[in-house]
Motif scaffolding. Structure first.
Motif, mmCIF file in Angstrom:
data_model
loop_
_atom_site.group_PDB
_atom_site.id
_atom_site.type_symbol
_atom_site.label_atom_id
_atom_site.label_comp_id
_atom_site.label_asym_id
_atom_site.label_seq_id
_atom_site.Cartn_x
_atom_site.Cartn_y
_atom_site.Cartn_z
ATOM 1 N N PRO A 75 0.840 -1.201 0.000
ATOM 2 C CA PRO A 75 0.000 0.000 0.000
ATOM 3 C C PRO A 75 0.871 1.244 0.000
ATOM 4 N N GLY A 76 0.382 2.286 -0.604
ATOM 5 C CA GLY A 76 1.171 3.491 -0.729
ATOM 6 C C GLY A 76 1.941 3.519 -2.030
ATOM 7 N N PHE A 77 2.959 4.323 -2.075
ATOM 8 C CA PHE A 77 3.723 4.560 -3.296
ATOM 9 C C PHE A 77 5.161 4.095 -3.088
ATOM 10 N N VAL A 78 5.551 3.071 -3.835
ATOM 11 C CA VAL A 78 6.919 2.561 -3.795
ATOM 12 C C VAL A 78 7.636 3.046 -5.049
ATOM 13 N N THR A 79 8.783 3.650 -4.861
ATOM 14 C CA THR A 79 9.538 4.167 -5.998
ATOM 15 C C THR A 79 11.022 4.035 -5.708
ATOM 16 N N LEU A 80 11.834 4.343 -6.705
ATOM 17 C CA LEU A 80 13.284 4.221 -6.592
ATOM 18 C C LEU A 80 13.914 5.604 -6.492
ATOM 19 N N VAL A 81 14.852 5.755 -5.573
ATOM 20 C CA VAL A 81 15.566 7.016 -5.403
ATOM 21 C C VAL A 81 17.063 6.721 -5.365
ATOM 22 N N SER A 82 17.859 7.760 -5.456
ATOM 23 C CA SER A 82 19.311 7.600 -5.399
ATOM 24 C C SER A 82 19.756 7.353 -3.961
ATOM 25 N N PRO A 83 20.928 6.775 -3.771
ATOM 26 C CA PRO A 83 21.425 6.568 -2.403
ATOM 27 C C PRO A 83 21.534 7.872 -1.618
ATOM 28 N N GLU A 84 21.863 8.976 -2.306
ATOM 29 C CA GLU A 84 21.941 10.266 -1.621
ATOM 30 C C GLU A 84 20.575 10.691 -1.098
ATOM 31 N N GLN A 85 19.523 10.479 -1.908
ATOM 32 C CA GLN A 85 18.176 10.802 -1.442
ATOM 33 C C GLN A 85 17.760 9.889 -0.297
ATOM 34 N N ALA A 86 18.180 8.621 -0.362
ATOM 35 C CA ALA A 86 17.793 7.669 0.680
ATOM 36 C C ALA A 86 18.383 8.041 2.035
ATOM 37 N N THR A 87 19.520 8.738 2.037
ATOM 38 C CA THR A 87 20.117 9.132 3.318
ATOM 39 C C THR A 87 19.256 10.144 4.057
ATOM 40 N N VAL A 88 18.418 10.872 3.308
ATOM 41 C CA VAL A 88 17.548 11.864 3.943
ATOM 42 C C VAL A 88 16.504 11.184 4.820
ATOM 43 N N ILE A 89 16.111 9.965 4.436
ATOM 44 C CA ILE A 89 14.997 9.296 5.112
ATOM 45 C C ILE A 89 15.321 9.005 6.572
ATOM 46 N N LYS A 90 16.581 8.746 6.897
ATOM 47 C CA LYS A 90 16.916 8.396 8.284
ATOM 48 C C LYS A 90 16.668 9.553 9.241
ATOM 49 N N TYR A 91 16.595 10.779 8.714
ATOM 50 C CA TYR A 91 16.316 11.928 9.571
ATOM 51 C C TYR A 91 14.821 12.097 9.838
ATOM 52 N N PHE A 92 13.986 11.398 9.052
ATOM 53 C CA PHE A 92 12.541 11.545 9.220
ATOM 54 C C PHE A 92 12.032 10.769 10.430
ATOM 55 N N ASP A 93 12.621 9.599 10.686
ATOM 56 C CA ASP A 93 12.292 8.810 11.873
ATOM 57 C C ASP A 93 10.787 8.528 11.974
#
Length: 718
Positions: free
Chosen positions: A338-356
């Motif tokens: 469910p939701g939206f699954v997509t592909l991002v660059s490793p640099e973009q993926a590093t941002v996600i860890k700050y969202f918690d």
């Protein structure tokens, strides 16, 4: 302009020969058991595996006029239906050969056009008796004694029959389920998360027998009890459904067809059990043997039915489905999230860890996020001339202006505390880098359907330019996380990282398609969408055709019956239609010859399907089997009644194999009504259009190429 003129309406019609030659390349793509083809790019030496007429045509050299018309016809069918292109391509070739045979026998073009058009219209009317309503199909499938059991033993495998991602299904259950009594189980000595996982994970439509399919954590062999009443599973092979709230609503279904996006509704409070979960069976019969796509569709239907319990009605909405292709994982990892699954660059993926896992403010962009982008219809100032006296200084000023734009855009995002930006078009790379540095995730190339889905649940309003942004345009409640496979592990595919964006209550579903073979990725995605659109069009039409060659066999029988009728003088209606007594008499005289040629096209279609599915070892054997059925149908007195009976018995054109023979019992196959008949009409329309083309005029630089080619003698250069 210099021109080359060629007369193409000779006895060996060049345009029809080209159609026949191009269409012959797609012969093995016909039927449920297709033979794939490798398309090799000579410039890059890269290869792609295809199993679709659309991909084949895109890869062929279509420089001729007939080839261009063929491409346009295939693309039109694909744009409208997403299915039926292989049938269309094959019939174009078969009927091109049929017309060429008629020309060889000196049949006038006018007679060919009129008789073939009349014959196809008669076939379309005749096969209406083989249409069956969705309601009746669901009842028949649910009450049928044919219960495939090959999949029952695999329903506990991660990523197989239960293609609902366990990590996200728990979230989905919490999102939509009303409070209910949970049966305590002794096996809940594990961690609380595992216990809730076992209680909440259910896919009501995964098994072919409508068995609640469970996906358990690796290594967990305990008995699982699903949230609800009476659904237990002690092992993969021993699953029983005694009662579940997913199947407790009874009644009938009704479908409403609306302009634009079609939605089929099933009443939630009074839904017939067959209507509730019969769509899972229907998806199976329309999948034409593609098991992975079928299971994904069944999981999607199950998902949407669970959601429908809150609203009281079920809808299969194809606009709420998107795909994400992950290269490098086994195909068993394919699932529905469910939701939206997509592909991002490793640099973009590093941002996600700050969202918690915190709720984020989200912005939707209906266009490109670049400085040069202007919306459709934007008119630049007229009669304005810019004179550059100092180009060097101007370039410096332009660079400063670009930096100023980047700073302004970033300031706007920061001022509104936006952490997630979904952009329909392209994204400026420099702005992307600055956003990453400020923990803002920007994702480009997002479809309009995805933007609409997020807009509905987050209250975000799409904007064209960031300068238009105000507080009312920013949504909230979005969460971003790394996508996790069925075994609970986050995946890092090297250059790209899959992430999942979720919002409580979002109807969007992502079919995550995986494979370890790069050349197979496009094939898997095409097969999924073909199966999805077959189900979509079946619900839209509210009826389907008998499959397995039943419809084409009726057409063949009907055309041969018309061809065998004695020739009668042209009637007044025919003379009125042609405005010429000679043309009417000509059509009547050659009617039998033309109809026999049309029938050979149907016969070639049936023999090709039988050979591709290994139901016949050779074309001669296939033709013999078809003739055998035609004779028995004629002896029966009612060909349609005979074919109905054989279809129900499962003996129609049946051989030693088929798309579902691994399941131990023969399963009925169905086809779409509108998509199939439109493919027939488009095929014949194209053939007759090329037939009636009396000249080919080529202009431009290609004239010089033709002068030096081996076909120069066929042209008159003007």
């Amino acid at each position: 302009l210099p021109m080359a003129f060629r007369d193409v309406n000779a006895r060996r019609h060049i345009g029809l020969q080209q159609l026949s030659s191009l269409a012959s390349a797609g012969r093995t793509l016909l039927g449920p058991m297709k033979s794939c083809k490798f398309i090799v790019d000579e410039s890059t030496n890269q290869s792609t595996l295809i199993c679709s007429a659309v991909r084949l045509i895109e890869s062929l050299d279509l420089t001729s006029a007939a080839g261009q018309l063929l491409n346009e016809t295939i693309q039109a069918q694909n744009k409208e239906f997403k299915t039926g292109m292989s049938t269309l391509l094959f019939l174009i070739g078969a009927w091109s050969n049929a017309v060429l045979e008629c020309l060889q026998q000196n049949v006038p073009v006018s007679a060919i056009v009129s008789v073939m058009s009349e014959g196809l219209n008669s076939c379309c009317e005749r096969v209406r008796c083989l249409q069956i309503s969705i309601h009746d199909v669901n009842k028949e499938l649910c009450s049928s004694s044919v219960r495939p059991n090959a999949f029952k033993s695999k329903t506990c495998q991660i990523g197989c029959d239960s293609l609902l991602n366990p990590e996200v299904f728990l979230y989905f259950q919490k999102d939509i389920s009303a409070p209910e009594e949970v049966i305590p189980i002794n096996a809940c000595s594990h961690q609380e998360q595992d216990c809730n996982f076992n209680k909440c994970l259910v896919s009501p439509l995964v098994g072919f027998d409508s068995i609640a399919s469970l996906v358990k954590p690796a290594g967990d062999k305990s008995t699982s009890v699903i949230s609800g009443s009476g659904v237990t599973a002690s092992s993969c092979n021993k699953q029983k459904l005694t009662h579940s709230r997913y199947f407790s609503t009874l009644g009938k279904s009704h479908f409403s067809s609306q302009q634009g996006d079609f939605q089929g509704y099933v009443s939630g409070q009074s839904a017939d059990p067959c209507e509730c979960y019969g769509l899972g069976h229907l998806a199976m019969t329309l999948s034409h043997g593609n098991q992975t796509s079928m299971k994904l569709l069944q999981s999607i239907v199950a998902y949407q039915q669970v959601r429908a319990e809150c609203s009281g009605s079920f809808q299969f909405n194809i606009a709420e489905i998107v795909t994400c292709c992950l290269l490098g994982l086994p195909e068993s990892y394919s699932c529905v999230s469910p939701g939206f699954v997509t592909l991002v660059s490793p640099e973009q993926a590093t941002v996600i860890k700050y969202f918690d896992d915190k709720p984020l403010r989200i912005l939707l962009m209906d266009g490109d996020l670049t400085e040069q982008y202007r919306h459709l219809g934007f008119n630049r100032p007229c009669n304005v001339k810019t004179i550059l006296e100092h180009p060097t200084n101007w370039n410096i000023q332009q660079g400063r202006a670009g930096d100023l734009w980047l700073s302004n855009m970033l300031d706007i995002l920061i001022s509104f505390e936006v952490k997630l930006v979904l952009v329909k078009g392209n994204v400026c790379e420099n702005l992307m880098e600055r956003c990453i540095a400020n923990s803002i995730l920007v994702i480009g190339s997002v479809t309009r359907d995805v933007l609409c889905a997020f807009g509905e649940v987050t209250s975000a309003q799409p904007v064209t330019y960031l300068s238009q942004l105000n507080a009312s345009c920013v949504g909230s409640g979005a969460q971003v996380e790394l996508w996790k496979a069925c075994d609970g592990r986050a995946m890092d595919l090297g250059d790209l990282v899959p992430v999942r964006i979720k919002v409580r209550g979002i109807p969007l579903l992502t079919a995550v398609l995986t494979t370890a073979v790069a050349s197979k990725m496009q094939l898997i995605e095409d097969q999924f969408w073909a199966s999805a659109y077959r189900l979509h069009h079946a619900l839209k039409d509210e009826k389907i055709f008998l499959g397995g060659g039943a419809v084409e066999l009726v057409c063949l029988s009907h055309i041969q019956m018309l061809a065998d009728q004695p020739v009668q003088p042209a009637n007044k209606n025919a003379m009125k239609e042609f405005h010429n007594p000679w043309l009417a008499a000509s059509a009547t005289e050659y009617k039998s010859v033309v109809l026999q040629a049309l029938a050979r096209g149907w016969k070639q279609y049936l023999s090709a399907v039988m050979c591709n599915t290994a139901k016949a070892a050779s074309e001669v054997e296939a033709w013999t089997a078809v003739d055998h059925h035609l004779k028995k149908a004629a002896d029966c007195g009612s060909p349609s009644a005979y074919i109905w009976k054989e279809f129900r018995r499962g003996d129609l054109l049946r051989g030693g194999s088929g798309p579902f023979t691994d399941h131990g019992e023969a399963l009925k196959v169905y086809d779409n009504v509108t998509a199939k008949t439109e493919a027939w009409r488009r095929a014949l329309d194209l053939v007759l259009l090329v037939l009636q083309t009396d000249a080919e005029i080529i202009t431009g630089p290609k004239r010089n190429q033709l002068l030096n080619s081996h076909v120069s003698s066929e042209f008159m250069f003007l």
